[in-house]
Design a protein around this motif. Structure first.
Motif, PDB file in Angstrom:
ATOM      1  N   ASN A   1       0.730  -1.132  -0.044  1.00  0.00           N
ATOM      2  CA  ASN A   1      -0.010  -0.005   0.136  1.00  0.00           C
ATOM      3  C   ASN A   1       0.929   1.278   0.008  1.00  0.00           C
ATOM      4  O   ASN A   1       0.546   2.035   0.788  1.00  0.00           O
ATOM      5  CB  ASN A   1      -1.018   0.169   1.293  1.00  0.00           C
ATOM      6  N   ILE A   2       1.708   1.409  -1.077  1.00  0.00           N
ATOM      7  CA  ILE A   2       2.891   2.397  -1.050  1.00  0.00           C
ATOM      8  C   ILE A   2       2.072   3.640  -1.445  1.00  0.00           C
ATOM      9  O   ILE A   2       1.485   3.645  -2.383  1.00  0.00           O
ATOM     10  CB  ILE A   2       3.969   2.033  -1.866  1.00  0.00           C
ATOM     11  N   GLN A   3       2.513   4.714  -0.618  1.00  0.00           N
ATOM     12  CA  GLN A   3       2.065   6.246  -1.302  1.00  0.00           C
ATOM     13  C   GLN A   3       3.394   6.898  -1.568  1.00  0.00           C
ATOM     14  O   GLN A   3       4.562   6.491  -1.284  1.00  0.00           O
ATOM     15  CB  GLN A   3       1.431   6.886   0.037  1.00  0.00           C
ATOM     16  N   PRO A   4       3.158   8.083  -2.249  1.00  0.00           N
ATOM     17  CA  PRO A   4       4.391   8.744  -2.811  1.00  0.00           C
ATOM     18  C   PRO A   4       5.566   9.032  -1.647  1.00  0.00           C
ATOM     19  O   PRO A   4       6.722   9.027  -2.003  1.00  0.00           O
ATOM     20  CB  PRO A   4       3.783   9.953  -3.527  1.00  0.00           C
ATOM     21  N   ASP A   5       4.862   9.316  -0.262  1.00  0.00           N
ATOM     22  CA  ASP A   5       5.964   9.967   0.576  1.00  0.00           C
ATOM     23  C   ASP A   5       6.348   8.587   1.541  1.00  0.00           C
ATOM     24  O   ASP A   5       6.720   9.073   2.632  1.00  0.00           O
ATOM     25  CB  ASP A   5       5.362  10.959   1.261  1.00  0.00           C
TER      26      ASP A   5
ATOM     27  N   GLU B   1      10.647  -1.864  -8.014  1.00  0.00           N
ATOM     28  CA  GLU B   1       9.454  -1.880  -8.188  1.00  0.00           C
ATOM     29  C   GLU B   1       8.810  -0.734  -7.084  1.00  0.00           C
ATOM     30  O   GLU B   1       8.124   0.174  -7.231  1.00  0.00           O
ATOM     31  CB  GLU B   1       8.907  -2.929  -8.008  1.00  0.00           C
ATOM     32  N   ILE B   2       9.402  -1.024  -5.579  1.00  0.00           N
ATOM     33  CA  ILE B   2       9.148  -0.058  -4.863  1.00  0.00           C
ATOM     34  C   ILE B   2       9.332   1.446  -5.185  1.00  0.00           C
ATOM     35  O   ILE B   2       8.883   2.282  -4.632  1.00  0.00           O
ATOM     36  CB  ILE B   2       9.879  -0.575  -3.273  1.00  0.00           C
ATOM     37  N   LEU B   3      10.581   1.498  -5.495  1.00  0.00           N
ATOM     38  CA  LEU B   3      11.381   2.861  -5.958  1.00  0.00           C
ATOM     39  C   LEU B   3      10.299   3.731  -6.820  1.00  0.00           C
ATOM     40  O   LEU B   3      10.116   4.711  -7.092  1.00  0.00           O
ATOM     41  CB  LEU B   3      12.378   2.648  -6.211  1.00  0.00           C
TER      42      LEU B   3
ATOM     43  N   GLY C   1       7.779   9.163  -4.462  1.00  0.00           N
ATOM     44  CA  GLY C   1       7.936  10.260  -4.868  1.00  0.00           C
ATOM     45  C   GLY C   1       9.117  10.749  -4.226  1.00  0.00           C
ATOM     46  O   GLY C   1       9.880  10.036  -3.557  1.00  0.00           O
ATOM     47  N   LYS C   2       9.366  12.234  -4.379  1.00  0.00           N
ATOM     48  CA  LYS C   2      10.690  12.697  -3.817  1.00  0.00           C
ATOM     49  C   LYS C   2      10.807  12.586  -2.216  1.00  0.00           C
ATOM     50  O   LYS C   2      11.920  12.489  -1.639  1.00  0.00           O
ATOM     51  CB  LYS C   2      10.999  14.059  -4.357  1.00  0.00           C
ATOM     52  N   LYS C   3       9.729  12.704  -1.556  1.00  0.00           N
ATOM     53  CA  LYS C   3       9.621  12.434  -0.157  1.00  0.00           C
ATOM     54  C   LYS C   3       9.650  11.044   0.219  1.00  0.00           C
ATOM     55  O   LYS C   3       9.937  10.806   1.651  1.00  0.00           O
ATOM     56  CB  LYS C   3       8.852  13.242   0.494  1.00  0.00           C
ATOM     57  N   GLY C   4       9.669  10.180  -0.585  1.00  0.00           N
ATOM     58  CA  GLY C   4       9.587   8.757  -0.076  1.00  0.00           C
ATOM     59  C   GLY C   4      11.077   8.240   0.147  1.00  0.00           C
ATOM     60  O   GLY C   4      12.030   8.811  -0.397  1.00  0.00           O
TER      61      GLY C   4
ATOM     62  N   VAL D   1       8.312   3.101  10.049  1.00  0.00           N
ATOM     63  CA  VAL D   1       8.052   3.027   8.719  1.00  0.00           C
ATOM     64  C   VAL D   1       6.740   2.688   8.096  1.00  0.00           C
ATOM     65  O   VAL D   1       5.878   2.264   9.061  1.00  0.00           O
ATOM     66  CB  VAL D   1       9.180   1.627   8.063  1.00  0.00           C
ATOM     67  N   ASP D   2       6.391   2.886   7.022  1.00  0.00           N
ATOM     68  CA  ASP D   2       5.016   2.706   6.490  1.00  0.00           C
ATOM     69  C   ASP D   2       4.788   1.062   6.027  1.00  0.00           C
ATOM     70  O   ASP D   2       3.835   0.815   5.998  1.00  0.00           O
ATOM     71  CB  ASP D   2       4.786   3.356   5.364  1.00  0.00           C
ATOM     72  N   SER D   3       6.098   0.355   5.431  1.00  0.00           N
ATOM     73  CA  SER D   3       5.738  -0.959   5.156  1.00  0.00           C
ATOM     74  C   SER D   3       7.198  -1.815   5.158  1.00  0.00           C
ATOM     75  O   SER D   3       8.009  -1.084   5.036  1.00  0.00           O
ATOM     76  CB  SER D   3       5.247  -0.936   3.657  1.00  0.00           C
ATOM     77  N   VAL D   4       6.887  -2.744   5.200  1.00  0.00           N
ATOM     78  CA  VAL D   4       8.120  -3.804   5.087  1.00  0.00           C
ATOM     79  C   VAL D   4       7.821  -4.995   3.973  1.00  0.00           C
ATOM     80  O   VAL D   4       6.808  -5.574   4.167  1.00  0.00           O
ATOM     81  CB  VAL D   4       8.617  -4.414   6.526  1.00  0.00           C
TER      82      VAL D   4
END
Length: 306
Positions: free
Chosen positions: A22-26, A42-44, A48-51, A94-97
């Motif tokens: 569930n990746i968001q840009p940041d 794929e994650i990258l 976005g720039k802030k992620g 962190v948001d996800s692993v």
């Protein structure tokens, strides 16, 4: 990041596992099994720039797959030190692993490192981290008969584990184990022919690899640490390849412990720190299996921290 050849490792369940994060840009994300960099790329691509993405790998060979990126940090370390390094980089949550627990095709195809029984003259090494001290040869040459039997039974699920251990102890008195061919000679009398032969050899080599790299212990340590670094609502996406590790992940996700011990509240609900995102385990499609036969045993489980 540069595009690596498929010879290193074809990422398994790529879309499904990364979608599950569930990746968001940041988002601040972690890939604890960098390998050939397929999942990390794929994650990258979704940040976005802030992620930012932190990717772990203890294998020196993985370093060759890195290219500098402003929102990417490579951590050359075993993922059992996940929390320490995330804190070291000043990250609280962190948001996800993501964890792809499979051994890279690159390792199985490297004739010198002893991961596969296909290369008879390879050293009995099997270390993911080549700076580690313990090798497969050292285990075969120094473990007691009982310890060897436990390794082959617990990690290889070999019914003849005690007999195999007994022969190893007798054989090493005459000649220490050094090469893959030495172990194959010992196992020869225990295997049939055809697919059954391959299965038994694969189980024996798997057992040694798990013991060399302390895979079950490190997996438990990493999963436990995700509770400390993951935000509420954060996701964990884990791909397993054999029943031992899948049982650990399944139990932890469903009950919050590795034994699968169920603790219920007053209303009969299971007390667990996670919400299951996929109640039914996700497996590769027939198309993916045909494209990448090594994906055949993969299972994906995704949860969200409550």
């Amino acid at each position: 990041m540069k595009k690596m050849t498929d010879a290193y490792h074809i990422p398994v369940l790529l879309k499904e596992s990364v979608d599950g994060m569930n990746i968001q840009p940041d988002s601040i994300c972690v890939d604890v099994t960098f390998g050939g960099g397929g999942h990390s790329r794929e994650i990258l691509s979704r940040l976005g720039k802030k992620g930012h993405l932190y990717s772990f790998d203890q294998d020196e060979d993985a370093i060759k797959n890195i290219e500098k990126s402003d929102n990417f940090t490579f951590v050359r370390s075993n993922f059992r030190f996940l929390k320490n390094f995330i804190r070291y980089y000043g990250v609280e949550e962190v948001d996800s692993v993501l964890a792809d627990l499979g051994v890279s095709s690159h390792h199985f195809d490297d004739s010198e490192r002893g991961f596969s029984f296909r290369f008879e003259e390879g050293d009995l090494d099997m270390r993911m981290n080549q700076q580690a001290r313990k090798t497969a040869a050292q285990i075969l040459n120094t473990y007691s008969e009982e310890e060897l039997a436990d390794v082959f039974y617990l990690y290889g699920e070999l019914k003849q584990s005690r007999r195999i251990a007994s022969v190893i102890v007798k054989t090493r008195k005459e000649k220490p184990y050094k090469k893959t061919s030495d172990l194959l000679a010992t196992l020869d009398s225990f295997v049939g022919r055809g697919e059954k032969e391959k299965k038994i050899l694969a189980q024996a080599f798997q057992a040694l690899r798990i013991e060399v790299n302390e895979e079950m212990e490190t997996l438990k340590e990493m999963l436990q640490q995700t509770l400390d670094i993951l935000k509420v609502g954060g996701r964990i996406s884990v791909i397993t390849y054999h029943s031992l590790e899948d049982r650990i992940v399944k139990n932890f996700f469903k009950t919050g412990n590795f034994e699968g011990r169920v603790d219920k509240d007053f209303y009969g609900n299971i007390n667990t720190p996670f919400k299951l995102i996929n109640n039914k385990v996700i497996i590769p499609s027939k198309e993916e299996e045909a494209r990448n036969p090594r994906s055949r045993s993969a299972k994906l489980r995704i949860v969200e921290k409550k």
